[in-house]
Each structure stands twice: as structure tokens, then as C-alpha cells.
Design a protein around this motif. Structure first.
Motif, PDB file in Angstrom:
ATOM      1  N   SER A   6       0.859  -1.184   0.000  1.00 22.46           N
ATOM      2  CA  SER A   6       0.000   0.000   0.000  1.00 22.46           C
ATOM      3  C   SER A   6       0.895   1.234   0.000  1.00 22.46           C
ATOM      4  CB  SER A   6      -0.926  -0.011   1.212  1.00 22.46           C
ATOM      5  OG  SER A   6      -0.163  -0.088   2.395  1.00 22.46           O
ATOM      6  N   PRO A   7       0.397   2.319  -0.530  1.00 20.89           N
ATOM      7  CA  PRO A   7       1.225   3.523  -0.571  1.00 20.89           C
ATOM      8  C   PRO A   7       1.533   4.014   0.839  1.00 20.89           C
ATOM      9  CG  PRO A   7      -1.020   3.995  -1.291  1.00 20.89           C
ATOM     10  CD  PRO A   7      -0.914   2.518  -1.073  1.00 20.89           C
ATOM     11  N   ALA A   8       2.666   4.689   0.970  1.00 23.44           N
ATOM     12  CA  ALA A   8       3.040   5.264   2.255  1.00 23.44           C
ATOM     13  C   ALA A   8       2.018   6.324   2.629  1.00 23.44           C
ATOM     14  CB  ALA A   8       4.434   5.894   2.156  1.00 23.44           C
ATOM     15  N   PRO A   9       1.722   6.447   3.914  1.00 23.34           N
ATOM     16  CA  PRO A   9       0.758   7.463   4.316  1.00 23.34           C
ATOM     17  C   PRO A   9       1.274   8.846   3.934  1.00 23.34           C
ATOM     18  CG  PRO A   9       1.817   6.471   6.249  1.00 23.34           C
ATOM     19  CD  PRO A   9       2.287   5.720   5.037  1.00 23.34           C
ATOM     20  N   ALA A  10       0.365   9.679   3.507  1.00 19.68           N
ATOM     21  CA  ALA A  10       0.747  11.040   3.107  1.00 19.68           C
ATOM     22  C   ALA A  10       1.100  11.848   4.344  1.00 19.68           C
ATOM     23  CB  ALA A  10      -0.401  11.696   2.354  1.00 19.68           C
ATOM     24  N   ARG A  11       2.162  12.656   4.239  1.00 25.12           N
ATOM     25  CA  ARG A  11       2.522  13.561   5.322  1.00 25.12           C
ATOM     26  C   ARG A  11       1.567  14.737   5.289  1.00 25.12           C
ATOM     27  NH1 ARG A  11       8.842  14.587   6.048  1.00 25.12           N
ATOM     28  NH2 ARG A  11       9.094  12.864   7.455  1.00 25.12           N
ATOM     29  N   PRO A  12       1.206  15.249   6.450  1.00 26.70           N
ATOM     30  CA  PRO A  12       0.351  16.425   6.433  1.00 26.70           C
ATOM     31  C   PRO A  12       1.105  17.588   5.793  1.00 26.70           C
ATOM     32  CG  PRO A  12       1.049  15.891   8.683  1.00 26.70           C
ATOM     33  CD  PRO A  12       1.551  14.803   7.776  1.00 26.70           C
ATOM     34  N   PRO A  13       0.402  18.458   5.090  1.00 23.93           N
ATOM     35  CA  PRO A  13       1.088  19.571   4.449  1.00 23.93           C
ATOM     36  C   PRO A  13       1.701  20.505   5.495  1.00 23.93           C
ATOM     37  CG  PRO A  13      -1.284  19.854   4.316  1.00 23.93           C
ATOM     38  CD  PRO A  13      -1.028  18.492   4.896  1.00 23.93           C
ATOM     39  N   VAL A  14       2.852  21.054   5.161  1.00 24.55           N
ATOM     40  CA  VAL A  14       3.496  22.015   6.046  1.00 24.55           C
ATOM     41  C   VAL A  14       2.752  23.332   5.904  1.00 24.55           C
ATOM     42  CG1 VAL A  14       5.620  23.263   6.519  1.00 24.55           C
ATOM     43  CG2 VAL A  14       5.714  20.863   5.846  1.00 24.55           C
ATOM     44  N   THR A  15       2.341  23.884   7.011  1.00 26.63           N
ATOM     45  CA  THR A  15       1.645  25.151   6.988  1.00 26.63           C
ATOM     46  C   THR A  15       2.506  26.211   7.647  1.00 26.63           C
ATOM     47  OG1 THR A  15       0.563  24.662   9.081  1.00 26.63           O
ATOM     48  CG2 THR A  15      -0.616  24.018   7.072  1.00 26.63           C
ATOM     49  N   GLY A  16       2.076  27.436   7.534  1.00 27.96           N
ATOM     50  CA  GLY A  16       2.806  28.530   8.168  1.00 27.96           C
ATOM     51  C   GLY A  16       4.007  28.939   7.353  1.00 27.96           C
ATOM     52  N   PRO A  17       4.713  29.957   7.824  1.00 23.01           N
ATOM     53  CA  PRO A  17       5.865  30.461   7.086  1.00 23.01           C
ATOM     54  C   PRO A  17       7.006  29.446   7.054  1.00 23.01           C
ATOM     55  CG  PRO A  17       5.660  31.560   9.204  1.00 23.01           C
ATOM     56  CD  PRO A  17       4.456  30.696   9.050  1.00 23.01           C
ATOM     57  N   ASP A  18       7.705  29.387   5.923  1.00 21.12           N
ATOM     58  CA  ASP A  18       8.880  28.520   5.835  1.00 21.12           C
ATOM     59  C   ASP A  18      10.095  29.285   6.358  1.00 21.12           C
ATOM     60  OD1 ASP A  18       9.817  30.192   3.737  1.00 21.12           O
ATOM     61  OD2 ASP A  18       9.131  28.795   2.190  1.00 21.12           O
ATOM     62  N   ALA A  19      11.236  28.616   6.389  1.00 21.08           N
ATOM     63  CA  ALA A  19      12.448  29.220   6.957  1.00 21.08           C
ATOM     64  C   ALA A  19      12.860  30.489   6.209  1.00 21.08           C
ATOM     65  CB  ALA A  19      13.584  28.200   6.977  1.00 21.08           C
ATOM     66  N   ALA A  20      12.711  30.508   4.891  1.00 18.88           N
ATOM     67  CA  ALA A  20      13.070  31.704   4.113  1.00 18.88           C
ATOM     68  C   ALA A  20      12.161  32.880   4.466  1.00 18.88           C
ATOM     69  CB  ALA A  20      13.008  31.410   2.618  1.00 18.88           C
ATOM     70  N   GLN A  21      10.885  32.612   4.680  1.00 19.69           N
ATOM     71  CA  GLN A  21       9.966  33.684   5.068  1.00 19.69           C
ATOM     72  C   GLN A  21      10.277  34.186   6.478  1.00 19.69           C
ATOM     73  OE1 GLN A  21       6.571  31.206   4.208  1.00 19.69           O
ATOM     74  NE2 GLN A  21       5.901  32.592   2.557  1.00 19.69           N
ATOM     75  N   LEU A  22      10.668  33.293   7.364  1.00 19.17           N
ATOM     76  CA  LEU A  22      11.066  33.716   8.707  1.00 19.17           C
ATOM     77  C   LEU A  22      12.322  34.577   8.649  1.00 19.17           C
ATOM     78  CD1 LEU A  22      10.401  30.404  10.668  1.00 19.17           C
ATOM     79  CD2 LEU A  22       8.997  32.492  10.679  1.00 19.17           C
ATOM     80  N   LEU A  23      13.280  34.185   7.801  1.00 21.73           N
ATOM     81  CA  LEU A  23      14.495  34.981   7.648  1.00 21.73           C
ATOM     82  C   LEU A  23      14.170  36.363   7.081  1.00 21.73           C
ATOM     83  CD1 LEU A  23      17.552  35.130   7.979  1.00 21.73           C
ATOM     84  CD2 LEU A  23      17.770  34.102   5.703  1.00 21.73           C
TER      85      LEU A  23
END
Length: 178
Positions: A6-23
């Protein structure tokens, strides 16, 4: 007969600002000279102001008296960024992914230590479980920096280090530092 894969379970989408946006946020905030100047500086210990970070992130303006530092720590599952707004900070970090849980003592490999000197206007972003310490090594000058984390810090793990041995000393939760 083997069972179908069976396919691997999907990871939940990353939400919020990424590291570049935090920088980008810490860079813009550090450029606000009125805000940086509003931080009360104490000759004995670090001072801070909590800021509204982008997209639900946690952010801080921090004053560093001469000779102060954080000690070795990580930010658990949060990614982050920080930038020096005034003065100079030194970051010592580990260029290795450490196990996240289930250990108290690790012997570190040779060649994983990294050091960065961050003068005013210089900063960096980092991913989850980044282990580092930040220091103001000046004997006479305060430093000021801006930090942002997403998701807001669920905990901070503090470490001691002797040579190549890194030891987990304690885990703090937000109530311990707010």
C-alpha cells in the motif's frame, strides 16, 4: 502469495511560514531602528520583547549583554531564523541530524562542528531539531537580535557539552521562559 503494497501514508502539508519567510521577517524587523532602540538593555542579563511574527509564528527581539550566551539547545519541532540587529553574535552549531528522542548522551563525530560570526545585518535560517548555542563574546558591547520560530516553540531541549559528548540536561516548555 504476498500482500499487496500500500502507498506510504501522506505527510500532512506544512503550513505557516517557511524558513526563508522567517528569515525575511527577521531581516525586515532588524532594520526597524526605532524598534531595536526601544529594547531596554540590562548589563546583567538578556532582555527581550515578544513580537508578532508572520503567519502565527513566534518572534522575539533579544538584547545580549557582553559575555552572555544561550548554552547548547534546540527548538524541537520548530524551524526558525535569527539575525543580528546590532553588535556581533557567534553561533556554534552541529552539522548533523541528531535523534529527536530516546537518548540522554551522544558522542559526536569529528567534523560536525560549525561556527558563524554574525555581525549586524547577518543572520540565518534553520530547520527542525537544529542544535546550537549563540554567544555575545564582546567584553564591552551589547548585541541585539531578532528571532522567529514556526510553529511557536513547543519546547526547548537544553544540552551540556564536554568535548565530543553532548548530554541532554533538561526540557523546557513555554511556561518556563515566558
Amino acid at each position: 502469495m504476498s500482500a499487496p503494497l500500500s502507498p506510504a501514508p501522506a505527510r500532512p502539508p506544512v503550513t505557516g511560514p517557511d524558513a526563508a519567510q522567517l528569515l525575511d521577517f527577521v531581516r525586515r524587523t532588524a532594520a526597524d531602528t526605532a524598534l531595536v532602540a526601544s529594547l531596554p538593555l540590562d548589563p546583567e542579563g538578556r532582555t527581550w520583547i515578544r513580537l508578532d511574527g508572520p503567519g502565527g509564528s513566534e518572534a522575539w527581539l533579544i538584547g545580549w549583554p557582553p559575555g552572555t550566551g544561550t548554552g547548547w539547545h534546540d527548538h524541537a519541532d520548530s524551524r526558525g531564523a535569527f539575525l543580528t540587529a546590532a553588535g556581533t553574535l557567534r553561533e556554534h552549531s552541529l552539522a548533523a541530524r541528531l535523534p529527536t528522542d530516546g537518548w540522554k548522551t551522544l558522542e559526536l563525530s569529528e567534523g560536525i562542528d560549525r561556527t558563524r560570526e554574525l555581525t549586524a545585518g547577518q543572520g540565518r535560517a534553520f530547520g527542525r531539531h537544529h542544535v546550537h548555542e549563540v554567544l555575545n563574546e564582546s567584553a564591552t558591547e551589547h548585541a541585539v537580535s531578532v528571532h522567529a520560530y514556526y510553529p511557536p516553540l513547543p519546547r526547548i531541549r537544553r544540552y551540556s557539552r564536554t568535548g565530543a559528548v553532548l548530554r541532554l540536561e533538561q526540557t523546557e516548555i513555554p511556561e518556563d521562559w515566558q
